[in-house]
Design an enzyme around this catalytic site. Structure first.
Site, PDB file in Angstrom:
ATOM      1  CG  HIS A   1       3.700  -1.998  -4.699  1.00  0.00           C
ATOM      2  ND1 HIS A   1       2.476  -2.638  -4.693  1.00  0.00           N
ATOM      3  CD2 HIS A   1       4.591  -2.921  -5.150  1.00  0.00           C
ATOM      4  CE1 HIS A   1       2.625  -3.893  -5.107  1.00  0.00           C
ATOM      5  NE2 HIS A   1       3.902  -4.091  -5.374  1.00  0.00           N
TER       6      HIS A   1
ATOM      7  CB  SER B   1      -6.078 -10.279  -4.494  1.00  0.00           C
ATOM      8  OG  SER B   1      -5.274  -9.387  -5.249  1.00  0.00           O
TER       9      SER B   1
ATOM     10  CB  CYS C   1      12.576  13.968 -11.767  1.00  0.00           C
ATOM     11  SG  CYS C   1      13.020  14.375 -13.468  1.00  0.00           S
TER      12      CYS C   1
ATOM     13  CG  ASN D   1      -1.817  -1.210   1.272  1.00  0.00           C
ATOM     14  OD1 ASN D   1      -2.038  -1.849   0.238  1.00  0.00           O
ATOM     15  ND2 ASN D   1      -2.319  -1.548   2.444  1.00  0.00           N
ATOM     16  CB  VAL D   2       1.216   4.025  -2.259  1.00  0.00           C
ATOM     17  CG1 VAL D   2       1.986   3.055  -3.138  1.00  0.00           C
ATOM     18  CG2 VAL D   2      -0.179   4.272  -2.845  1.00  0.00           C
TER      19      VAL D   2
ATOM     20  CB  CYS E   1      12.016  17.781 -12.458  1.00  0.00           C
ATOM     21  SG  CYS E   1      13.526  17.565 -11.497  1.00  0.00           S
TER      22      CYS E   1
HETATM   23  N1  APR Z   1      -9.744  -7.277   5.695  1.00  0.00           N
HETATM   24  C1  APR Z   1      -8.853  -8.032   5.018  1.00  0.00           C
HETATM   25  N2  APR Z   1      -8.903  -8.222   3.686  1.00  0.00           N
HETATM   26  C2  APR Z   1      -9.894  -7.593   3.002  1.00  0.00           C
HETATM   27  C3  APR Z   1     -10.852  -6.773   3.648  1.00  0.00           C
HETATM   28  C4  APR Z   1     -10.752  -6.622   5.065  1.00  0.00           C
HETATM   29  N3  APR Z   1     -11.628  -5.879   5.757  1.00  0.00           N
HETATM   30  N4  APR Z   1     -11.705  -6.299   2.711  1.00  0.00           N
HETATM   31  C5  APR Z   1     -11.305  -6.793   1.522  1.00  0.00           C
HETATM   32  N5  APR Z   1     -10.216  -7.579   1.688  1.00  0.00           N
HETATM   33  C6  APR Z   1      -9.455  -8.335   0.681  1.00  0.00           C
HETATM   34  C7  APR Z   1     -10.185  -8.582  -0.620  1.00  0.00           C
HETATM   35  O1  APR Z   1     -10.975  -9.746  -0.485  1.00  0.00           O
HETATM   36  C8  APR Z   1      -9.034  -8.770  -1.606  1.00  0.00           C
HETATM   37  O2  APR Z   1      -8.682 -10.125  -1.732  1.00  0.00           O
HETATM   38  O3  APR Z   1      -8.315  -7.582   0.318  1.00  0.00           O
HETATM   39  C9  APR Z   1      -7.862  -8.046  -0.940  1.00  0.00           C
HETATM   40  C10 APR Z   1      -7.357  -6.850  -1.704  1.00  0.00           C
HETATM   41  O4  APR Z   1      -6.787  -7.291  -2.898  1.00  0.00           O
HETATM   42  P1  APR Z   1      -6.256  -6.234  -3.982  1.00  0.00           P
HETATM   43  O5  APR Z   1      -7.260  -5.134  -4.110  1.00  0.00           O
HETATM   44  O6  APR Z   1      -5.872  -6.963  -5.205  1.00  0.00           O
HETATM   45  O7  APR Z   1      -5.002  -5.553  -3.255  1.00  0.00           O
HETATM   46  P2  APR Z   1      -3.477  -5.993  -3.257  1.00  0.00           P
HETATM   47  O8  APR Z   1      -3.324  -7.457  -3.094  1.00  0.00           O
HETATM   48  O9  APR Z   1      -2.820  -5.091  -2.279  1.00  0.00           O
HETATM   49  O10 APR Z   1      -3.035  -5.569  -4.714  1.00  0.00           O
HETATM   50  C11 APR Z   1      -1.658  -5.657  -5.013  1.00  0.00           C
HETATM   51  O11 APR Z   1      -1.872  -4.634  -7.160  1.00  0.00           O
HETATM   52  O12 APR Z   1      -2.998  -3.049  -8.368  1.00  0.00           O
HETATM   53  C12 APR Z   1      -1.823  -3.361  -7.750  1.00  0.00           C
HETATM   54  O13 APR Z   1      -0.158  -1.928  -6.982  1.00  0.00           O
HETATM   55  C13 APR Z   1      -1.464  -2.353  -6.699  1.00  0.00           C
HETATM   56  O14 APR Z   1      -0.470  -2.724  -4.518  1.00  0.00           O
HETATM   57  C14 APR Z   1      -1.473  -3.151  -5.415  1.00  0.00           C
HETATM   58  C15 APR Z   1      -1.214  -4.566  -5.904  1.00  0.00           C
END
Ligand code: APR
Length: 283
Positions: free
Chosen positions: A128, A217, A136, A111-112, A172
């Site tokens: 990330h 995910s 820049c 997460n950012v 920049c």
């Molecule tokens: N608690 C825990 N998990 C949860 C909750 C909650 N309350 N609510 C939703 N989720 C789960 C969802 O079921 C999903 O599987 O969090 C997961 C989020 O998955 P993504 O949105 O794909 O996030 P992430 O795995 O961080 O994505 C990775 O992909 O798009 C790029 O750079 C972006 O950092 C990101 C990376």
């Protein structure tokens, strides 16, 4: 297959038994959902369900710097208005507890949003990048990759916000090239900026005694590297995600907990007798 209670008991026990070893967390968008930040995948309002993945590429930035900044400024503003939730605070408290008993805890976050920082987590890798900076777009510039960046607050976006256009994208201060976000885009490498700290992440993966994924995910490279390392070293793996169903890799030490981060992590602290100070620090 073990029951939910058995899985939970095993989770708590593994954390307790980690002793002076390294407890490694891998967090994703799901941990920040309770803070009001939409996830990318898996939920009804997930961002990539609405917006094509193409928005998050360097190719898109090159094609339309205006489009890149419109999208990310909207996200960035949203992040700044969000606060850490009980899951972030519980993780910070868990880290203090683990350090006090002579162990170590590390968090590799995808997460950012800087919510772990604001909740007080110390050993943290922003794999990330982060939304607190921009940089820049010219590789090699002192304010660009692989070493440079600029605090977001030092950049004047007012002209762009008044009239979004390629010409009004901030430039920049050192070389005049266009600025871009300080985050890993889909068509870029983890090695492209020192701040992503990929080597430190690999060292943690090698050293970890237990690996816990929260709200991810498993869609991108870092989670693959983490899982690969954990399976190779035969350490216990836990995934906390309400969408979890079966334990496909149960035999290999993988335990799926179908729980929400903001409920499960405070519960873990409570059961371990760890107090959670929820003092929000200013960003
Ligand atoms: N608690 C825990 N998990 C949860 C909750 C909650 N309350 N609510 C939703 N989720 C789960 C969802 O079921 C999903 O599987 O969090 C997961 C989020 O998955 P993504 O949105 O794909 O996030 P992430 O795995 O961080 O994505 C990775 O992909 O798009 C790029 O750079 C972006 O950092 C990101 C990376």
């Amino acid at each position: 297959m073990a029951s939910e209670q058995e899985n939970w008991a095993r989770f708590r026990e593994v954390i307790e038994d980690a002793g002076d070893g390294l407890i490694l967390f891998g967090t994703g968008a799901g941990i920040s959902k309770a803070s009001g930040i939409p996830t990318f995948r898996g939920d009804e309002d997930a961002l990539w369900e609405i917006n094509p993945q193409i928005l998050g590429t360097y190719a898109y930035f090159e094609e339309t710097p205006k489009g890149h900044w419109e999208w990310f400024l909207m996200r960035l503003r949203a992040y700044y208005n969000c606060q850490p939730n009980p899951a972030h605070y519980a993780m910070a408290a868990l880290e203090s507890w683990q350090r006090k008993r002579g162990g170590k805890m590390g968090v590799i976050t995808q997460n950012v949003d800087l919510l772990h920082d604001r909740a007080g987590t110390r050993e943290l890798i922003h794999i990330h990048g982060d939304m607190g900076h921009v940089r820049c777009s010219r590789y090699g510039c002192k304010l660009g990759a692989p070493y440079g960046k600029i605090p977001y607050e030092d950049v004047d976006f007012s002209a762009f916000e008044k009239e979004p256009s390629d010409d009004n994208v901030p430039r920049c201060p050192s070389c005049g090239s266009l600025l871009r976000i300080h985050a890993l885009l889909f068509d870029e490498y983890y090695s492209s900026h020192v701040d992503y700290r990929m080597q430190d992440a690999l060292n943690w993966i090698r050293e970890a005694k237990v690996m816990i994924f929260v709200g991810t995910s498993f869609s991108v490279g870092i989670t693959s590297s983490m899982v690969e390392g954990a399976l190779k070293n035969k350490i216990p793996i836990f995934s906390l995600n309400p969408a979890n169903e079966e334990d496909a890799l149960f035999e290999a030490g993988w335990t799926n907990l179908s729980v929400k981060a903001e409920e499960a992590l405070p519960r873990l602290c409570e059961e371990l007798g760890i107090e959670i100070p929820s003092v929000a620090s200013a960003l």
